[in-house]
Design a protein around this motif. Structure first.
Motif, PDB file in Angstrom:
ATOM      1  N   SER A 177       0.831  -1.210   0.000  1.00 30.75           N
ATOM      2  CA  SER A 177       0.000   0.000   0.000  1.00 30.75           C
ATOM      3  C   SER A 177       0.859   1.251   0.000  1.00 30.75           C
ATOM      4  CB  SER A 177      -0.939  -0.016   1.200  1.00 30.75           C
ATOM      5  OG  SER A 177      -1.820  -1.117   1.143  1.00 30.75           O
ATOM      6  N   VAL A 178       1.901   1.253   0.784  1.00 28.28           N
ATOM      7  CA  VAL A 178       2.796   2.412   0.826  1.00 28.28           C
ATOM      8  C   VAL A 178       3.519   2.553  -0.508  1.00 28.28           C
ATOM      9  CG1 VAL A 178       4.852   3.372   1.929  1.00 28.28           C
ATOM     10  CG2 VAL A 178       3.063   2.321   3.326  1.00 28.28           C
ATOM     11  N   LYS A 179       3.923   1.431  -1.098  1.00 27.44           N
ATOM     12  CA  LYS A 179       4.625   1.477  -2.379  1.00 27.44           C
ATOM     13  C   LYS A 179       3.722   2.018  -3.476  1.00 27.44           C
ATOM     14  CE  LYS A 179       7.291  -1.468  -5.490  1.00 27.44           C
ATOM     15  NZ  LYS A 179       7.782  -2.855  -5.735  1.00 27.44           N
ATOM     16  N   ASN A 180       2.439   1.695  -3.436  1.00 26.63           N
ATOM     17  CA  ASN A 180       1.480   2.159  -4.443  1.00 26.63           C
ATOM     18  C   ASN A 180       0.830   3.479  -4.055  1.00 26.63           C
ATOM     19  OD1 ASN A 180       1.964  -0.202  -5.926  1.00 26.63           O
ATOM     20  ND2 ASN A 180       0.348  -1.316  -4.817  1.00 26.63           N
ATOM     21  N   LEU A 181       1.311   4.105  -3.000  1.00 26.40           N
ATOM     22  CA  LEU A 181       0.794   5.389  -2.528  1.00 26.40           C
ATOM     23  C   LEU A 181      -0.698   5.322  -2.207  1.00 26.40           C
ATOM     24  CD1 LEU A 181       2.623   7.811  -5.007  1.00 26.40           C
ATOM     25  CD2 LEU A 181       3.329   7.123  -2.700  1.00 26.40           C
ATOM     26  N   GLU A 182      -1.112   4.206  -1.599  1.00 24.40           N
ATOM     27  CA  GLU A 182      -2.499   4.021  -1.200  1.00 24.40           C
ATOM     28  C   GLU A 182      -2.658   4.329   0.288  1.00 24.40           C
ATOM     29  OE1 GLU A 182      -3.269   0.326  -4.348  1.00 24.40           O
ATOM     30  OE2 GLU A 182      -3.450   0.018  -2.163  1.00 24.40           O
ATOM     31  N   ASP A 183      -3.829   4.806   0.623  1.00 29.37           N
ATOM     32  CA  ASP A 183      -4.110   5.117   2.022  1.00 29.37           C
ATOM     33  C   ASP A 183      -4.322   3.824   2.809  1.00 29.37           C
ATOM     34  OD1 ASP A 183      -3.957   7.805   1.502  1.00 29.37           O
ATOM     35  OD2 ASP A 183      -6.125   8.032   1.163  1.00 29.37           O
ATOM     36  N   ILE A 184      -3.854   3.842   4.051  1.00 32.74           N
ATOM     37  CA  ILE A 184      -4.028   2.698   4.961  1.00 32.74           C
ATOM     38  C   ILE A 184      -4.984   3.127   6.063  1.00 32.74           C
ATOM     39  CG2 ILE A 184      -2.884   1.108   6.548  1.00 32.74           C
ATOM     40  CD1 ILE A 184      -0.341   1.437   4.898  1.00 32.74           C
ATOM     41  N   GLN A 185      -6.149   2.508   6.104  1.00 38.80           N
ATOM     42  CA  GLN A 185      -7.177   2.858   7.079  1.00 38.80           C
ATOM     43  C   GLN A 185      -7.016   1.970   8.319  1.00 38.80           C
ATOM     44  OE1 GLN A 185      -9.211   5.411   6.624  1.00 38.80           O
ATOM     45  NE2 GLN A 185      -8.448   5.772   4.524  1.00 38.80           N
ATOM     46  N   VAL A 186      -6.680   2.600   9.433  1.00 37.21           N
ATOM     47  CA  VAL A 186      -6.526   1.876  10.707  1.00 37.21           C
ATOM     48  C   VAL A 186      -7.212   2.685  11.806  1.00 37.21           C
ATOM     49  CG1 VAL A 186      -4.394   0.671  10.116  1.00 37.21           C
ATOM     50  CG2 VAL A 186      -4.271   2.964  11.077  1.00 37.21           C
ATOM     51  N   PRO A 187      -7.742   2.019  12.860  1.00 30.64           N
ATOM     52  CA  PRO A 187      -8.423   2.740  13.952  1.00 30.64           C
ATOM     53  C   PRO A 187      -7.430   3.264  14.990  1.00 30.64           C
ATOM     54  CG  PRO A 187      -8.627   0.386  14.310  1.00 30.64           C
ATOM     55  CD  PRO A 187      -7.885   0.556  13.010  1.00 30.64           C
ATOM     56  N   SER A 188      -6.390   3.952  14.537  1.00 32.58           N
ATOM     57  CA  SER A 188      -5.392   4.495  15.465  1.00 32.58           C
ATOM     58  C   SER A 188      -4.720   5.697  14.821  1.00 32.58           C
ATOM     59  CB  SER A 188      -4.341   3.428  15.816  1.00 32.58           C
ATOM     60  OG  SER A 188      -3.246   4.008  16.488  1.00 32.58           O
ATOM     61  N   ARG A 189      -4.792   6.849  15.479  1.00 30.32           N
ATOM     62  CA  ARG A 189      -4.149   8.054  14.963  1.00 30.32           C
ATOM     63  C   ARG A 189      -2.635   7.901  14.985  1.00 30.32           C
ATOM     64  NH1 ARG A 189      -6.460  13.416  17.700  1.00 30.32           N
ATOM     65  NH2 ARG A 189      -4.722  14.173  16.413  1.00 30.32           N
ATOM     66  N   PHE A 190      -2.119   7.292  16.032  1.00 30.81           N
ATOM     67  CA  PHE A 190      -0.668   7.147  16.151  1.00 30.81           C
ATOM     68  C   PHE A 190      -0.113   6.303  15.008  1.00 30.81           C
ATOM     69  CE2 PHE A 190       3.194   5.100  17.616  1.00 30.81           C
ATOM     70  CZ  PHE A 190       3.883   6.126  18.246  1.00 30.81           C
ATOM     71  N   VAL A 191      -0.761   5.172  14.716  1.00 28.34           N
ATOM     72  CA  VAL A 191      -0.283   4.275  13.666  1.00 28.34           C
ATOM     73  C   VAL A 191      -0.481   4.897  12.289  1.00 28.34           C
ATOM     74  CG1 VAL A 191      -0.556   1.989  12.632  1.00 28.34           C
ATOM     75  CG2 VAL A 191      -0.701   2.269  15.117  1.00 28.34           C
ATOM     76  N   ALA A 192      -1.639   5.529  12.061  1.00 29.13           N
ATOM     77  CA  ALA A 192      -1.937   6.085  10.737  1.00 29.13           C
ATOM     78  C   ALA A 192      -0.948   7.174  10.342  1.00 29.13           C
ATOM     79  CB  ALA A 192      -3.362   6.640  10.730  1.00 29.13           C
TER      80      ALA A 192
END
Length: 436
Positions: A265-280
């Protein structure tokens, strides 16, 4: 000649008879008698037997006593009841620091004036018991006071006389500071003179009783070992070696955490949806950094712990949290492998219940993982929102793992930063203040 030999033979026979007679007598005496005769009660006037009550004292058998007889009170009613006219007193000064005195127990006169004590002496040869009246005494111990020699008290050296004269002049013509110094010296001298033999014995007893008592350093070490913090190498020379993820989580569990989807996802510049502000906010930077796989696994384990915490509910008992069932945990923590879910569940709960110790342990683990991800300097605002804590609570958890919490200005706003650096500063135990 014949007469002399006859005498010798006769004496030898007599000796044999005597030996046999002694053996027979000893055999008879060894047998217990069928009847025992009780003699007349004897009341000795001098050196009577003594029955001593040693309440609260451990008396050595080597202590020897001197007996004294003192005239009894003429108004005492015990003389009318047949009591002895003299009062017996035993005294011993054989001990190094203690004096022992045994006096007759006359406290029970009013309650039972006819109470007496007797001692029975059995003679196995004559099968008779001799009854002797005894004196009941109570033994007390006192600490021997240190007696100063009169000559030593009277002697005064020339130096002491000069000091006394100087103090008198200082009291009369000295400044306030000089007078205060003279009074302090005098008070210290008086205090030192008051320490006598009894105080020294008490101090020795206190020293013996407290020699095995834990010191402040021992108490601090016990507190550190019992503190709910992640497993760490607190003697490490580098800050990165204090909290090692493979030791805290376990190598097998850490290697089982999937991170391939995040990398793609990071390589393809895609957003990663996670329930954590710190991780996101940090997943992209971590994925493009050195040792990205290892750090991404630590970051995702932190995400699973945060999800696990947010899935708990208020427990039945006060101060506890209830965790969901395994099926619910698998659903909310997907795509976490089973080994990771069980690791988190067993580490931070017991029997489906999180108590205060488990909660504290979970929070300190989150603080340690956040410090590792952020290079040991964490802006605590995102983690505070994820864990739903007050700023004061989160600061205390960072302090528990040895971090320092400071405020810094960021974009015209004060933010709280937790800095983990050597030497670690753990909370110190607080001893109660001495009363003045």
């Amino acid at each position: 000649m014949g007469s002399s030999s006859d005498k010798k033979r006769k004496s030898a026979e007599d000796t044999t008879l005597q030996i046999k007679k002694k053996k027979v007598d000893s055999e008879k005496s060894s047998k217990s008698p069928k009847f025992i005769n009780v003699g007349v009660v004897k009341r000795p006037q001098y050196a009577p037997p003594v029955v001593a009550a040693t309440s609260g004292l451990a008396l050595s058998s080597s202590i020897q006593f001197q007996a004294y007889a003192t005239p009894a009170d003429k108004t005492s009613k015990r003389k009318k009841n047949g009591a002895p006219a003299q009062e017996l007193l035993l005294h011993s000064a054989n001990h190094r620091t203690m004096d022992y005195t045994a006096r007759e127990d006359r406290t029970g006169d009013s309650s039972d004036p006819y109470l007496k004590h007797y001692i029975g002496i059995f003679n196995p040869q004559t099968a008779e018991v001799e009854i002797v009246e005894a004196r009941k005494t109570v033994l007390r111990g006192t600490v021997r006071s240190q007696k100063a020699v009169d000559e030593a008290m009277e002697e005064k050296t020339q130096k002491q006389q000069m000091m006394a004269m100087r103090n008198e002049l200082g009291e009369a013509f000295g400044t306030k500071k000089a007078k205060k110094a003279i009074r302090d010296v005098t008070e210290n001298a008086i205090t030192s003179q008051k320490v006598g033999q009894s105080e020294l014995v008490m101090m020795d007893a206190i020293k013996t009783a407290t020699k095995d008592m834990s010191t402040k350093e021992d108490l601090q070490a016990a507190v550190d070992n019992a503190r709910p913090v992640p497993r760490g190498n607190f003697d490490a020379k580098e800050i990165a070696d204090v909290y090692v993820p493979s030791q805290i989580i376990g190598s097998e569990v850490l290697n089982a955490i999937p991170v391939m989807d995040w990398q793609e996802s990071v390589k393809n510049l895609e957003d990663i949806q996670v329930p954590s502000r710190f991780v996101a906010k940090r997943v992209s930077n971590v994925a493009s950094s050195d040792d990205a796989v290892h750090r991404l696994r630590v970051l995702r384990y932190l995400l699973f712990v945060i999800i696990f915490w947010n899935a708990t509910s208020q427990g039945r008992e006060r101060g506890t949290r209830s965790i969901g069932k395994r099926d619910k945990l698998r659903e909310v923590m997907a795509p976490a492998p089973e080994i990771v879910i069980e690791n988190i569940r067993r580490k931070f709960s017991d029997g489906g219940v999180m108590r205060k110790t488990h909660v504290d342990l979970l929070m300190t683990h989150c603080c340690a993982f956040a410090a590792i991800i952020d290079g040991f300097k964490v802006n605590t605002i995102d983690l505070r929102e994820d864990l739903k804590l007050e700023q004061k609570q989160l600061n205390q958890y960072f302090i528990e793992i040895g971090a320092r919490v400071k405020q810094q200005k960021v974009a015209d706003k004060m933010e709280n930063f937790a800095i983990l650096q050597l030497p670690l500063q753990f909370p110190k135990i607080r001893l109660p203040a001495r009363k003045r």
